[in-house]
Design a protein around this motif. Structure first.
Motif, PDB file in Angstrom:
ATOM      1  N   ARG A 141     -26.282 -32.321 -22.228  1.00  0.00           N
ATOM      2  CA  ARG A 141     -26.165 -30.784 -22.937  1.00  0.00           C
ATOM      3  C   ARG A 141     -24.868 -30.334 -22.909  1.00  0.00           C
ATOM      4  NH1 ARG A 141     -26.878 -25.651 -20.977  1.00  0.00           N
ATOM      5  NH2 ARG A 141     -28.060 -24.330 -22.523  1.00  0.00           N
ATOM      6  N   ASP A 142     -23.992 -30.424 -21.843  1.00  0.00           N
ATOM      7  CA  ASP A 142     -22.664 -29.852 -21.991  1.00  0.00           C
ATOM      8  C   ASP A 142     -21.957 -30.527 -22.608  1.00  0.00           C
ATOM      9  OD1 ASP A 142     -23.295 -27.786 -20.182  1.00  0.00           O
ATOM     10  OD2 ASP A 142     -22.792 -29.002 -18.334  1.00  0.00           O
ATOM     11  N   TYR A 143     -22.092 -32.206 -22.874  1.00  0.00           N
ATOM     12  CA  TYR A 143     -21.271 -33.002 -23.591  1.00  0.00           C
ATOM     13  C   TYR A 143     -21.325 -32.636 -24.933  1.00  0.00           C
ATOM     14  CZ  TYR A 143     -20.498 -37.111 -26.161  1.00  0.00           C
ATOM     15  OH  TYR A 143     -20.187 -38.075 -27.319  1.00  0.00           O
ATOM     16  N   ILE A 144     -22.704 -32.508 -25.572  1.00  0.00           N
ATOM     17  CA  ILE A 144     -22.904 -32.595 -26.897  1.00  0.00           C
ATOM     18  C   ILE A 144     -22.514 -31.011 -27.427  1.00  0.00           C
ATOM     19  CG2 ILE A 144     -25.316 -32.046 -26.899  1.00  0.00           C
ATOM     20  CD1 ILE A 144     -23.591 -34.588 -29.231  1.00  0.00           C
ATOM     21  N   THR A 145     -22.940 -30.416 -26.656  1.00  0.00           N
ATOM     22  CA  THR A 145     -22.341 -28.793 -26.875  1.00  0.00           C
ATOM     23  C   THR A 145     -21.014 -28.836 -27.199  1.00  0.00           C
ATOM     24  OG1 THR A 145     -24.263 -27.940 -25.656  1.00  0.00           O
ATOM     25  CG2 THR A 145     -22.567 -26.521 -26.562  1.00  0.00           C
ATOM     26  N   ASN A 146     -20.011 -29.208 -26.132  1.00  0.00           N
ATOM     27  CA  ASN A 146     -18.531 -29.285 -26.543  1.00  0.00           C
ATOM     28  C   ASN A 146     -18.164 -29.926 -27.667  1.00  0.00           C
ATOM     29  OD1 ASN A 146     -18.217 -27.489 -24.403  1.00  0.00           O
ATOM     30  ND2 ASN A 146     -17.878 -29.332 -22.836  1.00  0.00           N
ATOM     31  N   GLN A 147     -18.817 -31.389 -28.021  1.00  0.00           N
ATOM     32  CA  GLN A 147     -18.574 -31.769 -29.124  1.00  0.00           C
ATOM     33  C   GLN A 147     -18.881 -31.370 -30.412  1.00  0.00           C
ATOM     34  OE1 GLN A 147     -16.469 -34.669 -27.858  1.00  0.00           O
ATOM     35  NE2 GLN A 147     -17.362 -35.876 -29.196  1.00  0.00           N
ATOM     36  N   ILE A 148     -20.071 -30.662 -30.476  1.00  0.00           N
ATOM     37  CA  ILE A 148     -20.337 -30.154 -31.760  1.00  0.00           C
ATOM     38  C   ILE A 148     -19.693 -29.026 -31.905  1.00  0.00           C
ATOM     39  CG2 ILE A 148     -22.273 -29.206 -32.888  1.00  0.00           C
ATOM     40  CD1 ILE A 148     -24.002 -31.337 -31.560  1.00  0.00           C
ATOM     41  N   LYS A 149     -19.266 -28.337 -31.075  1.00  0.00           N
ATOM     42  CA  LYS A 149     -18.454 -26.847 -31.278  1.00  0.00           C
ATOM     43  C   LYS A 149     -17.285 -27.411 -31.781  1.00  0.00           C
ATOM     44  CE  LYS A 149     -20.362 -23.681 -27.636  1.00  0.00           C
ATOM     45  NZ  LYS A 149     -19.885 -23.037 -26.448  1.00  0.00           N
ATOM     46  N   TYR A 150     -16.696 -28.297 -31.081  1.00  0.00           N
ATOM     47  CA  TYR A 150     -15.286 -28.888 -31.718  1.00  0.00           C
ATOM     48  C   TYR A 150     -15.476 -29.327 -33.314  1.00  0.00           C
ATOM     49  CZ  TYR A 150     -11.601 -32.364 -32.687  1.00  0.00           C
ATOM     50  OH  TYR A 150     -10.543 -32.702 -33.347  1.00  0.00           O
ATOM     51  N   PHE A 151     -16.601 -30.237 -33.625  1.00  0.00           N
ATOM     52  CA  PHE A 151     -16.663 -30.741 -34.858  1.00  0.00           C
ATOM     53  C   PHE A 151     -17.011 -29.756 -35.640  1.00  0.00           C
ATOM     54  CE2 PHE A 151     -17.597 -35.153 -33.052  1.00  0.00           C
ATOM     55  CZ  PHE A 151     -16.613 -35.904 -33.654  1.00  0.00           C
ATOM     56  N   ARG A 152     -17.815 -28.753 -35.306  1.00  0.00           N
ATOM     57  CA  ARG A 152     -18.203 -27.597 -36.236  1.00  0.00           C
ATOM     58  C   ARG A 152     -16.994 -26.813 -36.536  1.00  0.00           C
ATOM     59  NH1 ARG A 152     -20.237 -22.607 -35.271  1.00  0.00           N
ATOM     60  NH2 ARG A 152     -21.569 -21.526 -36.853  1.00  0.00           N
ATOM     61  N   THR A 153     -16.144 -26.409 -35.403  1.00  0.00           N
ATOM     62  CA  THR A 153     -15.039 -25.649 -35.575  1.00  0.00           C
ATOM     63  C   THR A 153     -14.256 -26.083 -36.485  1.00  0.00           C
ATOM     64  OG1 THR A 153     -15.128 -24.726 -33.327  1.00  0.00           O
ATOM     65  CG2 THR A 153     -13.256 -24.366 -34.595  1.00  0.00           C
ATOM     66  N   VAL A 154     -13.937 -27.398 -36.463  1.00  0.00           N
ATOM     67  CA  VAL A 154     -12.912 -28.102 -37.620  1.00  0.00           C
ATOM     68  C   VAL A 154     -13.673 -28.352 -38.823  1.00  0.00           C
ATOM     69  CG1 VAL A 154     -11.781 -30.560 -37.920  1.00  0.00           C
ATOM     70  CG2 VAL A 154     -11.950 -29.521 -35.608  1.00  0.00           C
ATOM     71  N   TYR A 155     -14.946 -28.544 -38.722  1.00  0.00           N
ATOM     72  CA  TYR A 155     -15.730 -28.541 -40.088  1.00  0.00           C
ATOM     73  C   TYR A 155     -15.635 -27.140 -40.904  1.00  0.00           C
ATOM     74  CZ  TYR A 155     -19.630 -28.532 -42.973  1.00  0.00           C
ATOM     75  OH  TYR A 155     -20.363 -28.370 -44.173  1.00  0.00           O
ATOM     76  N   LEU A 156     -15.688 -26.328 -40.222  1.00  0.00           N
ATOM     77  CA  LEU A 156     -15.827 -24.939 -40.991  1.00  0.00           C
ATOM     78  C   LEU A 156     -14.494 -24.378 -41.250  1.00  0.00           C
ATOM     79  CD1 LEU A 156     -18.418 -22.856 -38.622  1.00  0.00           C
ATOM     80  CD2 LEU A 156     -18.794 -23.513 -40.912  1.00  0.00           C
ATOM     81  N   GLU A 157     -13.492 -24.844 -40.554  1.00  0.00           N
ATOM     82  CA  GLU A 157     -12.061 -24.508 -40.862  1.00  0.00           C
ATOM     83  C   GLU A 157     -11.701 -25.519 -41.967  1.00  0.00           C
ATOM     84  OE1 GLU A 157      -9.645 -25.186 -37.557  1.00  0.00           O
ATOM     85  OE2 GLU A 157     -10.270 -23.662 -36.284  1.00  0.00           O
TER      86      GLU A 157
END
Length: 200
Positions: A141-157
């Motif tokens: 849960r912690d791992y994927i949340t952090n991974q997706i937050k990172y990908f999502r942030t970069v993706y949206l930027e």
């Protein structure tokens, strides 16, 4: 004057013993009682070990349906997140807080392993595999949340300023999600085997 030899008897004078015989009888009785005490202590220890193993198995077995449900929800959440990438509508996955390995901290794993080795040896491999898998889903849960937050942030930027290859980034996220979903499905299958076999 001749002193008569002392004699001891048990219940009747016909069973009389001189001091040496009496001493040997008492020593022999003490040894037998000691051995008998050791046998009883060992038997009680064995019964207690078996009881602990059975209790550990009951708790473990009763925890599996909750874990199964959490993993099933995690698979659904990850699939929804994957679909949101295809639709260009990024939705954060909401993974259940019950997706963890905390229940394993409450069970005596040595006793549980002993139970499977003695009573359900055919399932010992499934049990050991679940312990290995717990390293994956315990912190997932912690791992994927952090991974997706990172990908999502970069993706949206990158989506905002049209820089970089968004399709390539989405493909990376999909690859990670597909591997994780596949792993969760394998874990789910293993749990189903444990539940099925342990109910027999």
């Amino acid at each position: 004057m001749i002193r008569q030899k002392e004699q001891y008897y048990i219940l009747s004078k016909k069973w009389s013993l001189d001091p040496n015989q009496w001493s040997m009888l008492m020593d022999g009785t003490a040894v037998l009682l000691t051995l008998f005490g050791f046998i009883i202590a060992f038997w009680l220890y064995k019964v207690q070990r078996d009881d602990k193993a059975t209790d550990a198995h009951r708790f473990f077995k009763s925890s599996l349906p909750g874990l199964k449900s959490s993993i099933h929800h995690a698979i659904t959440d990850l699939r929804e997140f994957r679909e949101s990438l295809d639709l260009d509508k990024v939705v954060d996955p909401v993974l259940s807080v019950s997706l963890n390995d905390k229940f394993l901290e409450k069970v005596n794993l040595v006793a549980l392993n002993r139970y499977y080795a003695k009573n359900e040896s055919a399932n010992l491999e499934h049990f050991n595999q679940l312990l290995v898998d717990s390293n994956f889903f315990g912190d997932y849960r912690d791992y994927i949340t952090n991974q997706i937050k990172y990908f999502r942030t970069v993706y949206l930027e990158r989506a905002d300023d049209n820089s970089g290859n968004i399709l390539r980034m989405k493909e990376k996220i999909r690859t990670v999600l597909d591997k994780d979903i596949s792993r969760f499905e394998d874990i789910l299958e293993n749990i189903n085997l444990l539940l099925k076999d342990s109910s027999n």
